[in-house]
Design an enzyme around this catalytic site. Sequence first.
Site, mmCIF file in Angstrom:
data_model
loop_
_atom_site.group_PDB
_atom_site.id
_atom_site.type_symbol
_atom_site.label_atom_id
_atom_site.label_comp_id
_atom_site.label_asym_id
_atom_site.label_seq_id
_atom_site.Cartn_x
_atom_site.Cartn_y
_atom_site.Cartn_z
ATOM 1 N N HIS A 1 0.792 -1.214 0.000
ATOM 2 C CA HIS A 1 0.000 0.000 0.000
ATOM 3 C C HIS A 1 0.836 1.281 0.000
ATOM 4 C CE1 HIS A 1 -3.632 2.135 -0.413
ATOM 5 N NE2 HIS A 1 -3.126 3.013 0.405
ATOM 6 N N TYR B 1 1.705 5.299 -2.477
ATOM 7 C CA TYR B 1 2.071 6.681 -2.145
ATOM 8 C C TYR B 1 3.458 7.010 -2.675
ATOM 9 C CZ TYR B 1 -2.107 6.280 0.463
ATOM 10 O OH TYR B 1 -3.410 6.050 0.767
ATOM 11 N N HIS C 1 -10.104 0.721 -11.082
ATOM 12 C CA HIS C 1 -9.652 1.692 -10.084
ATOM 13 C C HIS C 1 -8.176 2.036 -10.240
ATOM 14 C CE1 HIS C 1 -9.021 3.752 -6.333
ATOM 15 N NE2 HIS C 1 -8.105 2.867 -5.993
ATOM 16 N N PHE C 2 -7.321 1.029 -10.279
ATOM 17 C CA PHE C 2 -5.906 1.420 -10.214
ATOM 18 C C PHE C 2 -5.371 1.933 -11.546
ATOM 19 C CE2 PHE C 2 -5.263 -3.305 -10.526
ATOM 20 C CZ PHE C 2 -4.614 -3.322 -11.743
ATOM 21 N N HIS C 3 -6.105 1.717 -12.629
ATOM 22 C CA HIS C 3 -5.672 2.404 -13.851
ATOM 23 C C HIS C 3 -6.005 3.891 -13.800
ATOM 24 C CE1 HIS C 3 -4.996 -1.644 -15.498
ATOM 25 N NE2 HIS C 3 -4.095 -1.019 -16.244
ATOM 26 N N ARG D 1 -11.326 -10.175 -11.732
ATOM 27 C CA ARG D 1 -10.186 -9.633 -12.460
ATOM 28 C C ARG D 1 -9.238 -10.763 -12.851
ATOM 29 N NH1 ARG D 1 -6.263 -7.144 -7.713
ATOM 30 N NH2 ARG D 1 -4.850 -6.730 -9.443
ATOM 31 N N ARG D 2 -8.256 -10.435 -13.662
ATOM 32 C CA ARG D 2 -7.201 -11.372 -14.010
ATOM 33 C C ARG D 2 -7.721 -12.667 -14.604
ATOM 34 N NH1 ARG D 2 -3.614 -10.918 -8.403
ATOM 35 N NH2 ARG D 2 -2.362 -9.196 -9.102
#
Lengths: 170, 540
Positions: free
Chosen positions: B215, B219, B366-368, B429-430
Site C-alpha cells: 500500500h 504513495y 480503479h488502479f488504472h 479480475r485477471r
Amino acid sequence: MNVDLYERFWMWSSGGIIAVFIASIIYTSAAQSLQPPSHVETIDPQTARTSPGFAQPSVTLNADGSATVHIMAQMFAFLPTEIRVPRGQPITFRMTSPDVIHGFQIVKTNGNAMVVPGYVTQFTTRFDTPGEYLIVCNEYCGLGHHIMFSTLIVEDDVEMAGDVGAGAGQ
Amino acid sequence: MIASRRLALANFWVGIGAFGIASVMALMQALSRADLDLPWRTPGMYYMSVTAHGVLMALVFTTFIIMGFGYVVTERTLERALVGRQVAWVGFWVALAGTAAAAVAILTGNASILYTFYPPLMAHPAFYIGATLLVVGSWLWCGVILRTWLAWKKDNPGARIPLPLVGMLAAIFVWLLATPGVAAEMLFQLIPWSLGLKETVDPVLARTLFWWFGHPLVYFWLIPAYVVWYTVTPRVAGGKLFSDPLARLVFVLFIVLSTPVGFHHQLLDPGIPAGWKFFHTMNTELILFPSFVTAFTVVASFEVAGRMKGATGWFDWLEKLPWGNPQFSSVALAMLIFAIGGFGGAINAAFGMNAMVHNTAWIQGHFHLTVGTATALTFMGLCYWLIPILTKRELELGLLARVQPYIWFMGMLLFSVSNHLTGLQGMPRRVYEFDYGGSPIAQEWAAGTGISALGGVFLFVSAACFMAVMLGTGLAGKKGYEEDIEFAEPLEPAGDKARILDKMWLWVTIGVVLVMAAYAVPIIQHIMMDTFGSTGFRLF
Ligand code: HEM
Ligand SMILES: [Cu+2]
Ligand SMILES: [Cu+2]
C-alpha cells in the site's frame, strides 16, 4: 500557520467528510455487525483432503434449519461443483485449499472471501432470493484460473439425502 | 543545468523503455479480454503478459522515473552536485540488472505469478532475486539523496528545505518505511523457498509482509506526482503555488500515515483478526486527508494562474489555462481522473462495501485511474518538460505530444468506467476469458469488456504517440535546446511559518512508531500461532 480563510474552510470540510466515512464504518460494523470474514483457524494443506468436513465436501442441513457448506477450492475447481442451500436461512461456508490461494466469490452478492492453503475461511450469510448463482474464483491461481467456477442454487425446500439434521454444528 | 544530467537521463530512459514494452503487452491484454479470436491468444500467453505488464508498469517504469526525477530535484533545489554519484550509478546498474533478470524469468514463462507474486505459486528464483535487486538499487538512490541533503543541511543551518525536495524526501521516507516488509518476504521466505533451501512458506504471513509494502507503494508512486502538481505545474500554467506551508503539511502527513494501512488489502483474508483489519482501515481513512487538501491547493493554484492572466469571473480562469501545452494538459487531466479514482478508493476501503468489489474488474478499473493515470500521465507530462532540458534537444513531434494526453484521457474513461461496471456485475479480475460453462450471468459482462477493449486501443495509441515523441526527441531532436529547470514560486513563501514541518526526523520517528503499532503485534501473534506452511506450485 497562516492559512487563509479558504484553506481553513477546505481543511475543515475535508476533515468532516473523513469523519463521516469513519463514523459510517464504525456504525455498520458495530450496529449491523457488518464485518469482513476474519475467522482464524489453521489446517494442514497436505492432509486437508482427508480432514473432517473436507474429505467429502458437501452441504449439511442443521436441525435449526440453517446449513453448513464445506467447500474445497483447488486447482481448478470448487468441490462440490453444485451447491443447494435453503432460502432465508443462515448459511455457513467453510472452505480451504490444498494447493494455492483461490478466491471465492458468489457473483452479485457480497459473498466474497479469500481461500488460503493452511487456513479455514469461514463466514455466514443468507440468501433471500431463490435462483441460480454463479461462483467464480477471483484470485489468480494458475493457467486454469478462468475455468474455476461452480453453481449455487437457492431453493425453498432443500432435500438432502442422508444427513438432514445431522447438525455438523459450526 | 544539473551536474548529474546523464545519470538522471539514464534513469528516465529505462523508465520510458519499460513503459513502451508494457504498453504493447497492454494492447494484447485489452484485446484478449474482449474475447477476440486472435492467433497468439492462449492462457499461458495472457498470464505471462499480465505479469510482465504489471511488473514493468507498476514497479519498473514508476521506480526509474522517480529515481531520475529525484536526482534532478535534489541537485537543482540544493544547487549542489550529488554526494556520491558513483554510488548512484551503482544503484542504477543494480536496479537495471535486477529488472533484466526478472524480465527474462517472466518472458521465458518461468514467472507467470503476476506482480503480486503470492505464494504458494512459485516462480523461478531469478524473478525474486531480480525484484529484490531492483529494491536494493532504489535503496542506494535513497542513500545518495539523503546524504546530499544532510551535507547541504550542515552547510545551511536553519534554511528551509526547498519544497520540491520536501516531497522527494517524503517519497524516500515512505519507501524506507515500506520496503522492509517486502525485503523480509523475499529474504526469509520466497528466495530460500524458491531455491529449495526452505520447504514451505506461510502464505498469510507472506501476504501480510507484501501489503506492508504494497500500500505505501502507491504513495511512493503518488508523492512524486504531487511534487509535479505542486511545484511544476502552477508555473507551467503561468501562476504560482497557492500555499507553500499546506503543501509541506501534505508531504509530512504521507510520511506519517502511508504505511500502517496494509490490512485493508486483506480484509477478506482468513487468519487475521477483525480488530487489526479495523485499525488499519481507520488509518486508511485518515490518509484521504492529504489528498483532499491537494485537490484544493492545486486547483486554487490554477485559478491563481487564470486570474493573473486576467480572468475575473467564476469559471473563466479555466479558459485561460494552457490546455494546448502537454506539460499542463497531461497533469490537469491526470488530476481530473484522480478525483474519480478517489471516490472509488473510498469505497474499496469501506469495511463492508469492500466485499462487493474485492478482486473484481472494478479493481483494475480503479488502479488504472490512480497509478495508471494520476501517476503515469503526470510522469508523461514530466517527461515533456524534462527530457528536452536534459537531452538539450527540442521536443520533436509536438503535435502528437499535444493530442496524446487527450487520447489517454478518453481511452481511460472508456477503459475504467467499463471495468468498474463489469466489476459491480461480478466479473473477476485477471481472467483470460469468462465463459464459465455458458453461464448467462457471465454473458452480461461482454458489453463492458468490449468497451474496455476499445478504451485499451485508445490508450495504446496514446502510449505509442508518447513513445514516438520521446524517441524522436532523444534520437533526432534539434540540438542546442537550452533551458533551466525552474520550479513554481509560492504566492506567499513559507518564511518562518510551520518550521516544525521541516523536522523530518520527528515525522519519520512517528511513522516508525505507527508502523510498529500496526504490524509488530499482529506479526508476532501470527508467528506464535501454529500454522502449516505450503510447498510451491507451478501451474502456468
Ligand atoms: C497502455 C495503456 C494500458 C492498457 C491498455 C492497460 C490494460 C490492462 C489490462 C487489460 C490489464 C489486465 C487486467 C486483468 O486481466 O486483470 C492490466 C493490468 C494491469 N495494469 Fe494496465 N494498462 C495500461 C496502462 C497501465 C499503466 C500506465 C499502469 C501503471 C503505471 C498499469 C498497471 C497495471 C497493473 C499493475 C496491472 C495488474 C496486473 C495484475 O492484476 O496482476 N497499466 N492493464
Ligand atoms: Cu482458483
Ligand atoms: Cu483462480
